[in-house]
Design a protein around this motif. Structure first.
Motif, mmCIF file in Angstrom:
data_model
loop_
_atom_site.group_PDB
_atom_site.id
_atom_site.type_symbol
_atom_site.label_atom_id
_atom_site.label_comp_id
_atom_site.label_asym_id
_atom_site.label_seq_id
_atom_site.Cartn_x
_atom_site.Cartn_y
_atom_site.Cartn_z
ATOM 1 N N LEU A 1 57.024 55.390 34.796
ATOM 2 C CA LEU A 1 57.185 53.943 34.742
ATOM 3 C C LEU A 1 56.934 53.462 33.323
ATOM 4 N N GLY A 2 57.979 53.149 32.609
ATOM 5 C CA GLY A 2 57.839 52.608 31.261
ATOM 6 C C GLY A 2 56.895 53.428 30.401
ATOM 7 N N ASN A 3 56.010 52.729 29.678
ATOM 8 C CA ASN A 3 55.049 53.404 28.801
ATOM 9 C C ASN A 3 53.967 54.150 29.566
ATOM 10 N N THR B 1 54.467 56.344 31.669
ATOM 11 C CA THR B 1 54.904 57.738 31.734
ATOM 12 C C THR B 1 54.211 58.567 30.658
ATOM 13 N N ASP B 2 54.183 58.050 29.437
ATOM 14 C CA ASP B 2 53.538 58.772 28.337
ATOM 15 C C ASP B 2 52.032 58.870 28.541
ATOM 16 N N LEU B 3 51.432 57.819 29.088
ATOM 17 C CA LEU B 3 49.986 57.847 29.319
ATOM 18 C C LEU B 3 49.629 58.910 30.360
ATOM 19 N N LEU B 4 50.385 58.957 31.455
ATOM 20 C CA LEU B 4 50.083 59.914 32.520
ATOM 21 C C LEU B 4 50.310 61.349 32.070
ATOM 22 N N ALA B 5 51.143 61.526 31.041
ATOM 23 C CA ALA B 5 51.367 62.872 30.515
ATOM 24 C C ALA B 5 50.070 63.482 29.988
ATOM 25 N N HIS B 6 49.128 62.630 29.547
ATOM 26 C CA HIS B 6 47.836 63.111 29.074
ATOM 27 C C HIS B 6 47.023 63.738 30.212
ATOM 28 N N ILE B 7 47.316 63.338 31.461
ATOM 29 C CA ILE B 7 46.541 63.816 32.611
ATOM 30 C C ILE B 7 47.199 65.028 33.268
ATOM 31 N N GLU B 8 48.461 65.277 32.962
ATOM 32 C CA GLU B 8 49.183 66.387 33.585
ATOM 33 C C GLU B 8 48.484 67.738 33.417
ATOM 34 N N PRO B 9 47.876 68.042 32.251
ATOM 35 C CA PRO B 9 47.165 69.331 32.142
ATOM 36 C C PRO B 9 46.038 69.475 33.167
ATOM 37 N N ALA B 10 45.396 68.366 33.518
ATOM 38 C CA ALA B 10 44.336 68.417 34.537
ATOM 39 C C ALA B 10 44.933 68.704 35.906
ATOM 40 N N VAL B 11 46.080 68.100 36.193
ATOM 41 C CA VAL B 11 46.767 68.350 37.466
ATOM 42 C C VAL B 11 47.139 69.826 37.557
ATOM 43 N N GLU B 12 47.700 70.343 36.488
ATOM 44 C CA GLU B 12 48.134 71.742 36.471
ATOM 45 C C GLU B 12 46.943 72.701 36.444
ATOM 46 N N GLY B 13 45.799 72.227 35.966
ATOM 47 C CA GLY B 13 44.636 73.088 35.813
ATOM 48 C C GLY B 13 43.785 73.248 37.050
ATOM 49 N N VAL B 14 44.116 72.535 38.118
ATOM 50 C CA VAL B 14 43.360 72.644 39.372
ATOM 51 C C VAL B 14 44.034 73.660 40.281
ATOM 52 N N ASP B 15 43.277 74.667 40.683
ATOM 53 C CA ASP B 15 43.788 75.707 41.578
ATOM 54 C C ASP B 15 43.243 75.523 42.993
ATOM 55 N N GLY B 16 43.733 76.341 43.908
ATOM 56 C CA GLY B 16 43.184 76.370 45.259
ATOM 57 C C GLY B 16 43.833 75.422 46.239
ATOM 58 N N PHE B 17 44.954 74.822 45.867
ATOM 59 C CA PHE B 17 45.656 73.901 46.762
ATOM 60 C C PHE B 17 47.117 74.337 46.895
ATOM 61 N N ALA B 18 47.605 74.332 48.127
ATOM 62 C CA ALA B 18 49.013 74.654 48.362
ATOM 63 C C ALA B 18 49.893 73.554 47.785
ATOM 64 N N ASP B 19 51.159 73.870 47.563
ATOM 65 C CA ASP B 19 52.072 72.914 46.936
ATOM 66 C C ASP B 19 52.135 71.590 47.690
ATOM 67 N N ASP B 20 52.106 71.649 49.031
ATOM 68 C CA ASP B 20 52.216 70.413 49.807
ATOM 69 C C ASP B 20 50.898 69.631 49.854
ATOM 70 N N GLN B 21 49.840 70.178 49.230
ATOM 71 C CA GLN B 21 48.547 69.488 49.168
ATOM 72 C C GLN B 21 48.276 68.871 47.793
ATOM 73 N N ARG B 22 49.164 69.114 46.853
ATOM 74 C CA ARG B 22 48.933 68.695 45.480
ATOM 75 C C ARG B 22 49.573 67.325 45.218
ATOM 76 N N ASN B 23 49.011 66.306 45.861
ATOM 77 C CA ASN B 23 49.533 64.948 45.704
ATOM 78 C C ASN B 23 48.413 63.949 45.965
#
Length: 241
Positions: free
Chosen positions: A159-161, A163-185
């Motif tokens: 969503l607009g700008n 999008t760039d802000l949330l990109a800073h948090i994406e490494p944290a999303v990717e860095g969490v293990d132990g959840f199935a794909d359908d649980q990662r939301n």
């Protein structure tokens, strides 16, 4: 708050009488707020002492017995200079009133706010100012449960700008293990909370990596960099490192 300047005799006497009256009736008097600390008092503080003061302030906040703000006095005294004891990077969330959360008043802490408590260049530069220039002894990254920015990152929101802000948090999303794909939301509160904590951890690592100033100060024992998470349920703050 850190104890500071002496009160006027009349104020002290009045406070004593009030405290005595409350004691006689079996009630505990709330801690009185003092004036902001001065430069010498700030210089004498240690990072551990500042951290203890913040956490004790949070205990008062959780209990509902916080200091009197003394707004008029503090505005007047702080108009000639500021010597805050800490700088806190917090989320934008309106439910996390940072100064109140730690029972701090005008002139006590620097507060940087941005959705997701991410470490932008501007926020890191502000931390360097707060510590190296203005003398603060503690850097805190404060996340909170059910963070909307974290939820947006978990769901890949664009969503607009934002999008760039949330990109800073994406490494944290990717860095969490132990959840199935359908649980990662964002519908999975356990996953969101895991990402909240991972985000605080990675923001601290990012600060240390990108700021030679802060890293050197921390290595020299001049400051401490810590992470914490705020509970929306009861107002408590839990340290993460």
């Amino acid at each position: 708050m850190i104890q500071t300047a002496h009160r006027k005799a009349s104020t002290a006497a009045s406070g004593f009488l009030i405290a005595a009256a409350l004691t006689l009736t079996g009630c505990a008097a709330p801690q009185a707020s003092e004036a902001p600390i001065d430069q010498a008092q700030q210089a004498a503080l240690t990072p551990d002492a500042v951290l203890s003061d913040l956490m004790e302030g949070n205990e008062r906040y959780v209990s509902g017995v916080i200091s009197e703000p003394n707004i008029t006095e503090r505005v007047s005294i702080s108009s000639t200079g500021q010597y805050p004891q800490a700088v806190i990077l917090s989320c934008l969330d309106s439910r996390v009133p940072v100064e109140m959360v730690f029972d701090q008043g005008i002139g006590d802490v620097f507060v940087g706010r941005v959705a997701g408590n991410v470490a932008t260049t501007e926020q890191i530069g502000s931390m360097e100012f707060a510590t190296k220039v203005a003398g603060s002894k503690l850097v805190m990254v404060l996340g909170h449960e059910a963070c909307g920015a974290v939820k947006g990152a978990c769901d890949g929101v664009e969503l607009g700008n934002l999008t760039d802000l949330l990109a800073h948090i994406e490494p944290a999303v990717e860095g969490v293990d132990g959840f199935a794909d359908d649980q990662r939301n964002s519908k999975n509160s356990a996953f969101v909370e895991a990402v909240v904590h991972k985000n605080v951890e990675l923001v601290i690592a990012d600060i240390r990596e990108r700021s030679e100033v802060l890293t050197e100060m921390e290595n020299n024992g001049e400051i401490k960099i810590v992470g914490a998470v705020y509970s929306l349920q009861d107002g408590s703050v839990t340290l993460t490192n």
